[in-house]
Write a protein that holds these residues in place. Sequence first.
Motif, mmCIF file in Angstrom:
data_model
loop_
_atom_site.group_PDB
_atom_site.id
_atom_site.type_symbol
_atom_site.label_atom_id
_atom_site.label_comp_id
_atom_site.label_asym_id
_atom_site.label_seq_id
_atom_site.Cartn_x
_atom_site.Cartn_y
_atom_site.Cartn_z
ATOM 1 N N TYR A 1 35.875 -25.546 -47.575
ATOM 2 C CA TYR A 1 36.400 -24.406 -48.329
ATOM 3 C C TYR A 1 36.207 -23.151 -47.485
ATOM 4 C CZ TYR A 1 36.633 -27.569 -52.276
ATOM 5 O OH TYR A 1 36.949 -28.627 -53.082
ATOM 6 N N LEU A 2 37.103 -22.199 -47.671
ATOM 7 C CA LEU A 2 37.092 -20.980 -46.869
ATOM 8 C C LEU A 2 36.120 -19.980 -47.491
ATOM 9 C CD1 LEU A 2 38.337 -19.528 -44.445
ATOM 10 C CD2 LEU A 2 40.167 -18.727 -45.954
ATOM 11 N N PHE A 3 34.925 -19.901 -46.922
ATOM 12 C CA PHE A 3 33.872 -19.103 -47.535
ATOM 13 C C PHE A 3 32.876 -18.650 -46.475
ATOM 14 C CE2 PHE A 3 30.298 -18.292 -50.464
ATOM 15 C CZ PHE A 3 30.966 -17.596 -51.462
ATOM 16 N N GLY A 4 32.040 -17.684 -46.841
ATOM 17 C CA GLY A 4 30.967 -17.247 -45.960
ATOM 18 C C GLY A 4 31.485 -16.604 -44.693
ATOM 19 N N SER A 5 30.866 -16.955 -43.558
ATOM 20 C CA SER A 5 31.266 -16.350 -42.290
ATOM 21 C C SER A 5 32.696 -16.732 -41.909
ATOM 22 C CB SER A 5 30.294 -16.750 -41.177
ATOM 23 O OG SER A 5 30.319 -18.154 -40.969
ATOM 24 N N ALA A 6 33.143 -17.926 -42.347
ATOM 25 C CA ALA A 6 34.521 -18.339 -42.068
ATOM 26 C C ALA A 6 35.513 -17.413 -42.777
ATOM 27 C CB ALA A 6 34.735 -19.785 -42.508
ATOM 28 N N TRP A 7 35.219 -17.058 -44.011
ATOM 29 C CA TRP A 7 36.084 -16.136 -44.757
ATOM 30 C C TRP A 7 36.092 -14.757 -44.118
ATOM 31 C CZ3 TRP A 7 39.971 -15.089 -47.649
ATOM 32 C CH2 TRP A 7 40.048 -13.892 -48.364
ATOM 33 N N ARG A 8 34.919 -14.298 -43.680
ATOM 34 C CA ARG A 8 34.853 -12.973 -43.066
ATOM 35 C C ARG A 8 35.681 -12.917 -41.786
ATOM 36 N NH1 ARG A 8 29.540 -13.585 -45.004
ATOM 37 N NH2 ARG A 8 28.729 -14.274 -42.984
ATOM 38 N N LEU B 1 45.786 -16.892 -47.362
ATOM 39 C CA LEU B 1 44.774 -17.712 -48.032
ATOM 40 C C LEU B 1 43.800 -16.814 -48.774
ATOM 41 C CD1 LEU B 1 43.918 -20.385 -45.299
ATOM 42 C CD2 LEU B 1 45.535 -20.573 -47.209
ATOM 43 N N VAL B 2 43.237 -17.328 -49.849
ATOM 44 C CA VAL B 2 42.276 -16.554 -50.639
ATOM 45 C C VAL B 2 40.871 -17.111 -50.421
ATOM 46 C CG1 VAL B 2 43.967 -15.907 -52.380
ATOM 47 C CG2 VAL B 2 42.619 -18.000 -52.690
ATOM 48 N N GLU B 3 39.883 -16.305 -50.760
ATOM 49 C CA GLU B 3 38.494 -16.720 -50.607
ATOM 50 C C GLU B 3 38.217 -17.967 -51.442
ATOM 51 O OE1 GLU B 3 34.048 -14.685 -50.563
ATOM 52 O OE2 GLU B 3 35.648 -13.770 -51.740
ATOM 53 N N ALA B 4 37.450 -18.880 -50.872
ATOM 54 C CA ALA B 4 36.999 -20.112 -51.529
ATOM 55 C C ALA B 4 38.106 -21.144 -51.708
ATOM 56 C CB ALA B 4 36.329 -19.819 -52.873
ATOM 57 N N VAL B 5 39.266 -20.944 -51.080
ATOM 58 C CA VAL B 5 40.335 -21.929 -51.181
ATOM 59 C C VAL B 5 39.922 -23.210 -50.456
ATOM 60 C CG1 VAL B 5 41.576 -21.244 -49.062
ATOM 61 C CG2 VAL B 5 42.837 -22.246 -50.983
ATOM 62 N N LYS B 6 40.388 -24.347 -50.939
ATOM 63 C CA LYS B 6 40.081 -25.623 -50.293
ATOM 64 C C LYS B 6 40.831 -25.741 -48.971
ATOM 65 C CE LYS B 6 39.896 -30.612 -51.067
ATOM 66 N NZ LYS B 6 40.121 -31.729 -52.028
ATOM 67 N N LEU B 7 40.143 -26.237 -47.962
ATOM 68 C CA LEU B 7 40.735 -26.466 -46.650
ATOM 69 C C LEU B 7 41.016 -27.955 -46.490
ATOM 70 C CD1 LEU B 7 38.296 -24.222 -44.590
ATOM 71 C CD2 LEU B 7 40.655 -23.651 -45.231
ATOM 72 N N ASP B 8 42.252 -28.301 -46.246
ATOM 73 C CA ASP B 8 42.615 -29.711 -46.104
ATOM 74 C C ASP B 8 43.506 -29.868 -44.879
ATOM 75 O OD1 ASP B 8 42.797 -32.387 -46.607
ATOM 76 O OD2 ASP B 8 44.282 -32.206 -48.215
ATOM 77 N N PRO B 9 42.992 -30.495 -43.821
ATOM 78 C CA PRO B 9 41.700 -31.177 -43.717
ATOM 79 C C PRO B 9 40.533 -30.194 -43.550
ATOM 80 C CG PRO B 9 42.814 -31.251 -41.612
ATOM 81 C CD PRO B 9 43.778 -30.623 -42.583
ATOM 82 N N PRO B 10 39.302 -30.690 -43.750
ATOM 83 C CA PRO B 10 38.137 -29.837 -43.519
ATOM 84 C C PRO B 10 38.076 -29.378 -42.064
ATOM 85 C CG PRO B 10 37.524 -31.879 -44.640
ATOM 86 C CD PRO B 10 38.931 -32.051 -44.176
ATOM 87 N N LEU B 11 37.459 -28.217 -41.844
ATOM 88 C CA LEU B 11 37.340 -27.676 -40.491
ATOM 89 C C LEU B 11 35.975 -28.008 -39.901
ATOM 90 C CD1 LEU B 11 38.828 -24.073 -40.771
ATOM 91 C CD2 LEU B 11 39.947 -26.139 -39.910
ATOM 92 N N GLY C 1 39.847 -18.036 -55.036
ATOM 93 C CA GLY C 1 39.881 -16.594 -55.136
ATOM 94 C C GLY C 1 38.696 -16.009 -55.874
ATOM 95 N N VAL C 2 37.888 -16.863 -56.474
ATOM 96 C CA VAL C 2 36.712 -16.427 -57.226
ATOM 97 C C VAL C 2 35.477 -17.044 -56.599
ATOM 98 C CG1 VAL C 2 35.540 -16.453 -59.455
ATOM 99 C CG2 VAL C 2 38.036 -16.235 -59.354
ATOM 100 N N VAL C 3 34.428 -16.251 -56.389
ATOM 101 C CA VAL C 3 33.196 -16.768 -55.804
ATOM 102 C C VAL C 3 32.402 -17.492 -56.894
ATOM 103 C CG1 VAL C 3 31.037 -16.184 -54.667
ATOM 104 C CG2 VAL C 3 33.122 -14.910 -54.124
#
Length: 297
Positions: free
Chosen positions: A114-121, A138-148, A241-243
């Motif tokens: 999921y796109l969060f933390g330092s990856a989101w920044r 992309l919005v914060e906390a969106v699922k990443l498929d495939p995972p990074l 989009g919501v933490v």
Amino acid sequence: MSALLESNLEGFPKRSGKVRDVYDLGDRLLVVATDRISAYDWVLPNGIPDKGRILTALSAFWFDRLDTQNHFISTDLDAAGLDLSDEDRSQLEGRVMLVRKAEVIPFECVVRGYLFGSAWREYRTRGTVCGERLPTSLVEAVKLDPPLFTPATKADEGHDENVSFEELSADLGPELADALRDRSIRIYRRAAEHASSVNLILADTKFEFGRAATSGEIILIDEVLTPDSSRYWPLDAYKPGVVPPSFDKQFVRDWLDSTDWDKQSEPPPLPDAIVEQTRAKYIQAFELLTGQSFPDA
């Protein structure tokens, strides 16, 4: 209820990290998980009672469950073959892992689902994560498929630094870099599937690997898939989009952010309420993931 901030096992060389004390037993290591807790690269003055026992039990659960070579031998204190005093035994019971020795590969193997933390920044400012360009909007906390797979340097002190996969390959060689990436993503997918079955999301996690001292094979080491090394979210509270709330030390970070601490000097002690709430979250994560009651909870 008191927290164990330091173990003292005499007669064996010891090195200490932010949370763990590691004793060299010759052909093996004894890893002791204390109740220390860190935030913003500082170890805080007071710990979280039972945190070390929770991390140990949860790591043991995952090592037994995962189909991958690892360093884990036992959590049985007697398996170490040590002549312990009653005081030592009382201090160490439930918070030790006897493990195989390994030469640590000096990179954190981070997998982000999921796109969060330092990856989101990074994404928000550059549109990339560890140099890899992602789709726009992309919005914060969106699922990443495939995972990074986003490796980072392993720092003894201070921040780990994200690096690109190309940098990892240049340092370790493409064959080893590919193996670490593929194994990390495979473990993440398996763990995320289990987490989902108990209504949790495994948003991201980091693994460490090493070369076994006796065979040279690449093995999974350190802790694995605990709230200290992973970000778990409740599935029913998730919305892109919501933490969402998390099962880790977020109570600690939030309280520190509410103070006037400058993050450059010694941190303040945690209030009892924050300690209790953080302990409860760690226990809840353990019980949801394992299906077991935490002893003395």
